[in-house]
Scaffold this active site. Sequence first.
Site, PDB file in Angstrom:
ATOM      1  N   TRP A  31      24.821  16.189  41.405  1.00  0.00           N
ATOM      2  CA  TRP A  31      25.862  16.688  40.869  1.00  0.00           C
ATOM      3  C   TRP A  31      26.200  17.979  41.745  1.00  0.00           C
ATOM      4  O   TRP A  31      25.794  18.450  42.871  1.00  0.00           O
ATOM      5  CB  TRP A  31      24.862  17.595  39.706  1.00  0.00           C
ATOM      6  CG  TRP A  31      24.325  16.795  38.623  1.00  0.00           C
ATOM      7  CD1 TRP A  31      23.765  15.169  38.570  1.00  0.00           C
ATOM      8  CD2 TRP A  31      25.242  17.047  37.011  1.00  0.00           C
ATOM      9  NE1 TRP A  31      24.268  15.164  37.356  1.00  0.00           N
ATOM     10  CE2 TRP A  31      24.456  15.301  36.427  1.00  0.00           C
ATOM     11  CE3 TRP A  31      25.434  17.769  36.472  1.00  0.00           C
ATOM     12  CZ2 TRP A  31      25.417  15.032  35.158  1.00  0.00           C
ATOM     13  CZ3 TRP A  31      25.517  17.727  35.090  1.00  0.00           C
ATOM     14  CH2 TRP A  31      25.713  16.776  34.802  1.00  0.00           C
ATOM     15  N   SER A  65      18.934  17.233  40.224  1.00  0.00           N
ATOM     16  CA  SER A  65      18.400  18.261  40.703  1.00  0.00           C
ATOM     17  C   SER A  65      16.936  17.895  40.433  1.00  0.00           C
ATOM     18  O   SER A  65      15.665  17.777  41.185  1.00  0.00           O
ATOM     19  CB  SER A  65      18.324  19.077  40.214  1.00  0.00           C
ATOM     20  OG  SER A  65      19.835  20.099  41.229  1.00  0.00           O
ATOM     21  N   GLU A  67      15.497  14.339  39.829  1.00  0.00           N
ATOM     22  CA  GLU A  67      15.043  13.750  40.541  1.00  0.00           C
ATOM     23  C   GLU A  67      14.727  14.273  41.762  1.00  0.00           C
ATOM     24  O   GLU A  67      14.185  13.797  42.769  1.00  0.00           O
ATOM     25  CB  GLU A  67      16.195  12.482  40.641  1.00  0.00           C
ATOM     26  CG  GLU A  67      16.481  11.910  39.347  1.00  0.00           C
ATOM     27  CD  GLU A  67      16.979  12.757  38.648  1.00  0.00           C
ATOM     28  OE1 GLU A  67      18.097  12.919  38.874  1.00  0.00           O
ATOM     29  OE2 GLU A  67      17.355  12.436  37.274  1.00  0.00           O
ATOM     30  N   CYS A  89      22.384  21.819  43.302  1.00  0.00           N
ATOM     31  CA  CYS A  89      22.805  22.922  42.609  1.00  0.00           C
ATOM     32  C   CYS A  89      23.183  22.684  40.979  1.00  0.00           C
ATOM     33  O   CYS A  89      23.625  21.766  40.550  1.00  0.00           O
ATOM     34  CB  CYS A  89      24.704  23.112  42.515  1.00  0.00           C
ATOM     35  SG  CYS A  89      25.422  24.631  41.781  1.00  0.00           S
ATOM     36  N   ILE A  91      24.608  24.457  37.256  1.00  0.00           N
ATOM     37  CA  ILE A  91      25.162  25.476  36.662  1.00  0.00           C
ATOM     38  C   ILE A  91      24.785  25.672  35.544  1.00  0.00           C
ATOM     39  O   ILE A  91      24.228  24.280  34.550  1.00  0.00           O
ATOM     40  CB  ILE A  91      26.351  24.871  37.105  1.00  0.00           C
ATOM     41  CG1 ILE A  91      26.563  25.106  39.097  1.00  0.00           C
ATOM     42  CG2 ILE A  91      27.099  25.862  36.634  1.00  0.00           C
ATOM     43  CD1 ILE A  91      27.972  24.602  39.477  1.00  0.00           C
ATOM     44  N   HIS A  97      19.919  23.145  29.062  1.00  0.00           N
ATOM     45  CA  HIS A  97      19.114  22.072  30.498  1.00  0.00           C
ATOM     46  C   HIS A  97      18.968  22.627  31.202  1.00  0.00           C
ATOM     47  O   HIS A  97      18.213  22.107  31.859  1.00  0.00           O
ATOM     48  CB  HIS A  97      20.357  21.557  30.197  1.00  0.00           C
ATOM     49  CG  HIS A  97      21.836  21.651  31.318  1.00  0.00           C
ATOM     50  ND1 HIS A  97      22.489  22.234  30.482  1.00  0.00           N
ATOM     51  CD2 HIS A  97      22.058  21.435  32.112  1.00  0.00           C
ATOM     52  CE1 HIS A  97      23.138  22.783  31.299  1.00  0.00           C
ATOM     53  NE2 HIS A  97      23.171  22.424  32.558  1.00  0.00           N
ATOM     54  N   PHE A 122      12.962  24.388  48.419  1.00  0.00           N
ATOM     55  CA  PHE A 122      13.447  24.427  47.397  1.00  0.00           C
ATOM     56  C   PHE A 122      14.471  25.076  47.284  1.00  0.00           C
ATOM     57  O   PHE A 122      14.761  26.582  47.252  1.00  0.00           O
ATOM     58  CB  PHE A 122      13.017  25.790  46.287  1.00  0.00           C
ATOM     59  CG  PHE A 122      12.913  25.883  45.034  1.00  0.00           C
ATOM     60  CD1 PHE A 122      13.309  25.266  44.568  1.00  0.00           C
ATOM     61  CD2 PHE A 122      14.146  26.725  44.781  1.00  0.00           C
ATOM     62  CE1 PHE A 122      13.599  24.619  42.377  1.00  0.00           C
ATOM     63  CE2 PHE A 122      15.178  27.619  43.413  1.00  0.00           C
ATOM     64  CZ  PHE A 122      14.639  26.012  42.639  1.00  0.00           C
ATOM     65  N   ARG A 136      27.762  30.922  47.183  1.00  0.00           N
ATOM     66  CA  ARG A 136      26.132  31.345  47.766  1.00  0.00           C
ATOM     67  C   ARG A 136      26.338  29.718  49.627  1.00  0.00           C
ATOM     68  O   ARG A 136      25.360  28.919  49.606  1.00  0.00           O
ATOM     69  CB  ARG A 136      25.224  31.042  47.215  1.00  0.00           C
ATOM     70  CG  ARG A 136      24.973  32.955  46.400  1.00  0.00           C
ATOM     71  CD  ARG A 136      23.680  33.053  45.110  1.00  0.00           C
ATOM     72  NE  ARG A 136      23.712  33.840  45.382  1.00  0.00           N
ATOM     73  CZ  ARG A 136      24.670  34.617  44.811  1.00  0.00           C
ATOM     74  NH1 ARG A 136      25.814  34.193  44.182  1.00  0.00           N
ATOM     75  NH2 ARG A 136      24.264  35.624  43.925  1.00  0.00           N
TER      76      ARG A 136
HETATM   77  N1  RBF Z   1      22.132  18.020  37.463  1.00  0.00           N
HETATM   78  C1  RBF Z   1      21.809  19.099  38.639  1.00  0.00           C
HETATM   79  O1  RBF Z   1      21.696  18.625  39.696  1.00  0.00           O
HETATM   80  N2  RBF Z   1      22.987  19.516  38.149  1.00  0.00           N
HETATM   81  C2  RBF Z   1      23.417  20.451  36.808  1.00  0.00           C
HETATM   82  O2  RBF Z   1      23.452  21.019  36.765  1.00  0.00           O
HETATM   83  C3  RBF Z   1      23.679  19.028  36.134  1.00  0.00           C
HETATM   84  N3  RBF Z   1      23.761  19.531  34.759  1.00  0.00           N
HETATM   85  C4  RBF Z   1      23.395  18.634  33.973  1.00  0.00           C
HETATM   86  C5  RBF Z   1      23.610  19.442  32.549  1.00  0.00           C
HETATM   87  C6  RBF Z   1      23.007  17.821  31.179  1.00  0.00           C
HETATM   88  C7  RBF Z   1      23.738  19.135  30.022  1.00  0.00           C
HETATM   89  C8  RBF Z   1      21.761  16.709  31.571  1.00  0.00           C
HETATM   90  C9  RBF Z   1      21.580  16.142  30.172  1.00  0.00           C
HETATM   91  C10 RBF Z   1      21.781  16.728  32.998  1.00  0.00           C
HETATM   92  C11 RBF Z   1      21.979  17.292  34.294  1.00  0.00           C
HETATM   93  N4  RBF Z   1      21.997  17.005  35.741  1.00  0.00           N
HETATM   94  C12 RBF Z   1      22.344  18.389  36.558  1.00  0.00           C
HETATM   95  C13 RBF Z   1      21.390  16.152  35.772  1.00  0.00           C
HETATM   96  C14 RBF Z   1      19.385  15.846  35.964  1.00  0.00           C
HETATM   97  O3  RBF Z   1      18.968  16.181  37.111  1.00  0.00           O
HETATM   98  C15 RBF Z   1      18.771  14.892  35.993  1.00  0.00           C
HETATM   99  O4  RBF Z   1      19.632  14.231  36.943  1.00  0.00           O
HETATM  100  C16 RBF Z   1      19.545  13.531  34.897  1.00  0.00           C
HETATM  101  O5  RBF Z   1      18.941  14.488  33.649  1.00  0.00           O
HETATM  102  C17 RBF Z   1      18.676  12.572  35.106  1.00  0.00           C
HETATM  103  O6  RBF Z   1      17.488  12.722  34.889  1.00  0.00           O
END
Ligand code: RBF
Length: 158
Positions: A31, A65, A67, A89, A91, A97, A122, A136
Amino acid sequence: MSSANKNLSEFSTAGLPDVSQKRFAIIVAEWNTEVTEVLFEGAYKTLIENGVKAENIVRANVPGSYELSFGSQVFAQKADIDAVIAIGCVIQGETKHNDYINHAVAQGLTNVSLKYNKPVIFGVLTPNNQQQALDRAGGVHGNKGDEAAITAIKMLAF
Ligand code: RBF
């Protein structure tokens, strides 16, 4: 804000240990790749600049993140990995969430580090918006990936 124009990645590299024989895993969340790739590049470059051999750095991607904990554990449990750097990262959005993910990852990485008695760093940005993240990740506040790499090296001497 007091940190408005400050490079937050200033750190001392004095007295770093010899890491020429150490092996590192860098786990990168997919992400916000415009941020996480810069963090990765900073971490990788900093490891190399401080004596780590390229063949002693392995990279693995995870979808998000959340995972990073599992991904870090897979590598931390390997006998030939000395330290893990987790890069992500998260956001802030309109819902909470980010709070859930950030807390889970912080706790998860701590657990992995303590379970395997190895540094698990971390390297996750938790900004309120994308600009704060970019600041950053090679921006006005430096590169938190560099900092994560130095932290890993320092903790190997602990
Ligand atoms: N993963 C990130 O690494 N950064 C994010 O900003 C991020 N935003 C998310 C927002 C929502 C609403 C959801 C459901 C997941 C988000 N994820 C984000 C993914 C999360 O880390 C993970 O991969 C999923 O929830 C599957 O376990």
